[in-house]
Design an enzyme around this catalytic site. Structure first.
Site, PDB file in Angstrom:
ATOM      1  CG  ASN A  92      40.559  23.155  16.232  1.00 21.91           C
ATOM      2  OD1 ASN A  92      41.637  22.799  16.699  1.00 21.91           O
ATOM      3  ND2 ASN A  92      40.242  24.434  16.085  1.00 21.91           N
ATOM      4  CG  HIS A 105      36.975  24.496   9.690  1.00 25.52           C
ATOM      5  ND1 HIS A 105      35.882  23.804  10.174  1.00 25.52           N
ATOM      6  CD2 HIS A 105      37.568  25.054  10.775  1.00 25.52           C
ATOM      7  CE1 HIS A 105      35.813  23.948  11.482  1.00 25.52           C
ATOM      8  NE2 HIS A 105      36.837  24.696  11.886  1.00 25.52           N
ATOM      9  CG  HIS A 107      41.693  26.992  11.988  1.00 22.09           C
ATOM     10  ND1 HIS A 107      41.019  28.090  12.498  1.00 22.09           N
ATOM     11  CD2 HIS A 107      40.942  25.919  12.321  1.00 22.09           C
ATOM     12  CE1 HIS A 107      39.924  27.680  13.120  1.00 22.09           C
ATOM     13  NE2 HIS A 107      39.855  26.369  13.034  1.00 22.09           N
TER      14      HIS A 107
HETATM   15  P1  AMP Z   1      36.715  25.507  14.891  1.00 18.34           P
HETATM   16  O1  AMP Z   1      36.749  25.783  16.367  1.00 18.34           O
HETATM   17  O2  AMP Z   1      37.954  24.814  14.399  1.00 18.34           O
HETATM   18  O3  AMP Z   1      35.440  24.825  14.459  1.00 18.34           O
HETATM   19  O4  AMP Z   1      36.784  26.918  14.195  1.00 18.34           O
HETATM   20  C1  AMP Z   1      35.691  27.598  13.693  1.00 18.34           C
HETATM   21  C2  AMP Z   1      36.183  28.944  13.247  1.00 18.34           C
HETATM   22  O5  AMP Z   1      35.200  29.529  12.432  1.00 18.34           O
HETATM   23  C3  AMP Z   1      36.462  29.921  14.404  1.00 18.34           C
HETATM   24  O6  AMP Z   1      37.834  30.321  14.345  1.00 18.34           O
HETATM   25  C4  AMP Z   1      35.510  31.081  14.111  1.00 18.34           C
HETATM   26  O7  AMP Z   1      36.069  32.330  14.410  1.00 18.34           O
HETATM   27  C5  AMP Z   1      35.241  30.923  12.621  1.00 18.34           C
HETATM   28  N1  AMP Z   1      33.986  31.456  12.147  1.00 18.34           N
HETATM   29  C6  AMP Z   1      32.754  31.272  12.684  1.00 18.34           C
HETATM   30  N2  AMP Z   1      31.829  31.897  11.939  1.00 18.34           N
HETATM   31  C7  AMP Z   1      32.491  32.482  10.906  1.00 18.34           C
HETATM   32  C8  AMP Z   1      32.086  33.275   9.798  1.00 18.34           C
HETATM   33  N3  AMP Z   1      30.806  33.609   9.581  1.00 18.34           N
HETATM   34  N4  AMP Z   1      33.039  33.717   8.933  1.00 18.34           N
HETATM   35  C9  AMP Z   1      34.339  33.404   9.146  1.00 18.34           C
HETATM   36  N5  AMP Z   1      34.779  32.646  10.167  1.00 18.34           N
HETATM   37  C10 AMP Z   1      33.866  32.200  11.041  1.00 18.34           C
END
Ligand code: AMP
Length: 120
Positions: A92, A105, A107
């Site tokens: 994203n 990141h 996914h």
């Molecule tokens: P995005 O919307 O692509 O920025 O995805 C961010 C992702 O980070 C989401 O799927 C969240 O669930 C995940 N996320 C947020 N905080 C944490 C955390 N502390 N540990 C693991 N995943 C996280």
């Protein structure tokens, strides 16, 4: 491009200030379980250096960093045992991409049939 925010949650994870469910680590990347999984397997792969987004990573990271990142993705996929059944990767990016955390990141989602790629 917005400046990198060193207080974003993934920067804190990289500095060890917040725990994570580590899946894999090498000199280039850290991979950990998403805290809010959208599939039976939901792993996030992040570069260790500071890049806001895929745009920045692809434009500013060195060839070694980019190769290191994707070699690691391949190793993680093998480690998770998801290559044969298949999986989905998502990066994203920005506002329209729905990016919440401003540290690049990838996914990795797997463990069930994930259906259509995106809704209209
Ligand atoms: P995005 O919307 O692509 O920025 O995805 C961010 C992702 O980070 C989401 O799927 C969240 O669930 C995940 N996320 C947020 N905080 C944490 C955390 N502390 N540990 C693991 N995943 C996280």
């Amino acid at each position: 491009m917005s400046a990198y925010d060193p207080n974003n949650i993934f920067a804190k994870i990289l500095r060890g200030e917040i725990p994570c469910g580590k899946v894999y680590e090498d000199e280039f990347v850290l991979a950990f379980n998403d805290v809010n999984p959208k599939a039976p397997v939901h792993v996030l792969v992040i570069p260790k250096k500071d890049y806001v987004s895929l745009t920045e990573f692809s434009q500013l990271a060195s060839a070694d960093e980019q190769a290191g990142f994707f070699h690691a993705v391949g190793k993680i996929v093998d480690q998770l045992g998801i290559a044969e059944a298949g999986y989905r990767t998502i990066a994203n990016t920005g506002l329209n991409g729905g990016q919440e955390v401003p540290h690049f990141h990838l996914h990795i989602l797997a463990g069930k049939s994930l259906g259509p790629m995106v809704s209209k």
